[in-house]
Design an enzyme around this catalytic site. Structure first.
Site, mmCIF file in Angstrom:
data_model
loop_
_atom_site.group_PDB
_atom_site.id
_atom_site.type_symbol
_atom_site.label_atom_id
_atom_site.label_comp_id
_atom_site.label_asym_id
_atom_site.label_seq_id
_atom_site.Cartn_x
_atom_site.Cartn_y
_atom_site.Cartn_z
ATOM 1 N NE ARG A 237 72.581 125.216 -35.353
ATOM 2 C CZ ARG A 237 73.161 125.896 -36.301
ATOM 3 N NH1 ARG A 237 73.700 124.860 -37.248
ATOM 4 N NH2 ARG A 237 72.658 126.842 -36.852
ATOM 5 C CG ASP B 256 80.762 121.257 -41.597
ATOM 6 O OD1 ASP B 256 81.946 121.409 -41.743
ATOM 7 O OD2 ASP B 256 79.895 122.048 -42.062
ATOM 8 C CD GLU C 203 80.177 124.406 -34.151
ATOM 9 O OE1 GLU C 203 79.859 125.213 -34.598
ATOM 10 O OE2 GLU C 203 79.991 123.089 -34.577
ATOM 11 C CG HIS D 150 79.552 125.109 -38.425
ATOM 12 N ND1 HIS D 150 79.121 125.328 -37.565
ATOM 13 C CD2 HIS D 150 78.745 125.754 -39.674
ATOM 14 C CE1 HIS D 150 77.716 125.396 -37.568
ATOM 15 N NE2 HIS D 150 77.337 125.604 -38.902
#
Length: 334
Positions: free
Chosen positions: A237, A261, A266, A298
């Site tokens: 996260r 990622d 985001e 992600h």
């Protein structure tokens, strides 16, 4: 039963529809797909639905939950393991059924963490572009042999364990830290305090949930405690990492590499095509200027097997809601 599916991408439609088709008649549902993410402005799309199906960047704070409840929505199905985007106290007060997908192909995320490490370490993303331009020079592509290096796994749940097994198989020394240690980790590596892990590890990989205790777990202090030149990897996260602190550590050359990622802000970027637009997020744009930073959007979970598992478990959670059966994947306020 009608279910409003928010943040629905083509792959969500494909795998949810496939799972729905294979469900028995008693557990077949009508999905209404919306590209929009769920927030106070889009909650009205759930009109006449008994449930909403949401993803990591959908917003389920108190105002949204009250709006959904007023529309007749009574169930929230998370297509993910994390639930930090849900106000669980308000959900409980309103009587919502909230269920998640607690684990789906942990190997998918673990393998993506490895891919990030390998790509950034051996500069294969830069080599690919060079060769396509006819440039076969090796200057600037020097990496390190991972065999014999020390990898620190922060969070030794299912994904952390899968990641630890991979790096142990590559001949790395594996350290682990978790406030709730997994007995399974003891056969893989050594459990140590977080400050020791940061000081010893050549690669630090984050695999823990986002909670008030883990928010900005990686900050100026913890970064200063890392081995100089180490690599930080985050596939969990975005809020685990203080991005401004990471930028400072990159600028000072103390942090050697960063592979992420996930990103704290985001929700306004990921899962969208922003290629024809100006990105206003100056922090993200600053990150992208570093040659030793690798960002993916992600996609750690994004395998056929993981999406099949997510859809299947989501359908089972819905079935439990529809029948009143006990759901093993309920999420409740602490």
């Amino acid at each position: 039963m009608k279910i409003a599916v928010f943040s629905a991408r083509p792959y969500d439609r494909r795998f949810l529809d496939e799972a729905n088709q294979h469900a028995d008649a008693a557990h077949s549902f009508e999905f209404l797909y919306f590209d929009a993410s769920l927030d106070i402005h889009t909650a009205a799309l759930a009109q006449d639905c008994e449930a909403v199906c949401v993803f990591v960047n959908d917003r389920l704070d108190a105002p949204v939950l009250h709006a959904l409840h007023a529309l007749g929505v009574r169930a929230i199905l998370l297509r993910c393991a994390g639930f930090n985007n849900v106000d669980l106290a308000t959900a409980a007060d309103l009587g919502f059924f909230v269920a998640r997908v607690p684990a789906y192909s942990p190997e998918a995320v673990a393998e993506h963490a490895l891919a990030l490490v390998m790509t950034l370490n051996r500069q294969t993303h830069r080599a690919y572009n060079r060769v396509r331009e006819g440039n076969f020079m090796l200057d600037g592509l020097l990496g390190r042999t991972l065999y014999g290096k020390t990898v620190g796994i922060v969070g030794t749940g299912k994904i952390g364990l899968a990641t630890a097994r991979i790096f142990k198989g590559m001949g790395c020394t594996v350290l682990g830290h978790d406030p709730y240690p997994s007995p399974a980790f003891e056969s893989i590596g050594e459990s140590v305090p977080l400050d020791e892990l940061l000081a010893r590890a050549d690669i630090v990989s984050l695999h823990c949930p986002l909670t008030p205790d883990t928010h900005h777990l990686i900050n100026d202090v913890s970064l200063a405690g890392m081995k100089a030149g180490a690599m930080l990897v985050n596939t969990s996260r975005g809020g685990l990492v203080d991005t401004q602190a990471v930028i400072r550590a990159l600028k000072s050359r103390h942090l050697g590499h960063l592979a992420i990622d996930v990103y704290e802000q985001e929700s306004v970027l990921f899962f969208q095509d922003r290629s024809g637009e100006i990105i206003d997020d100056d922090t993200f744009q600053r990150l992208m200027t570093f040659p030793n930073v690798l960002v993916t959007g992600h996609q750690g979970f994004f395998t056929v097997e993981a999406l099949q598992e997510i859809s299947g478990i989501t359908l089972r959670n819905l079935g439990d809601f529809a029948t009143g059966n006990t759901c093993p994947n309920l999420v409740t306020a602490a």
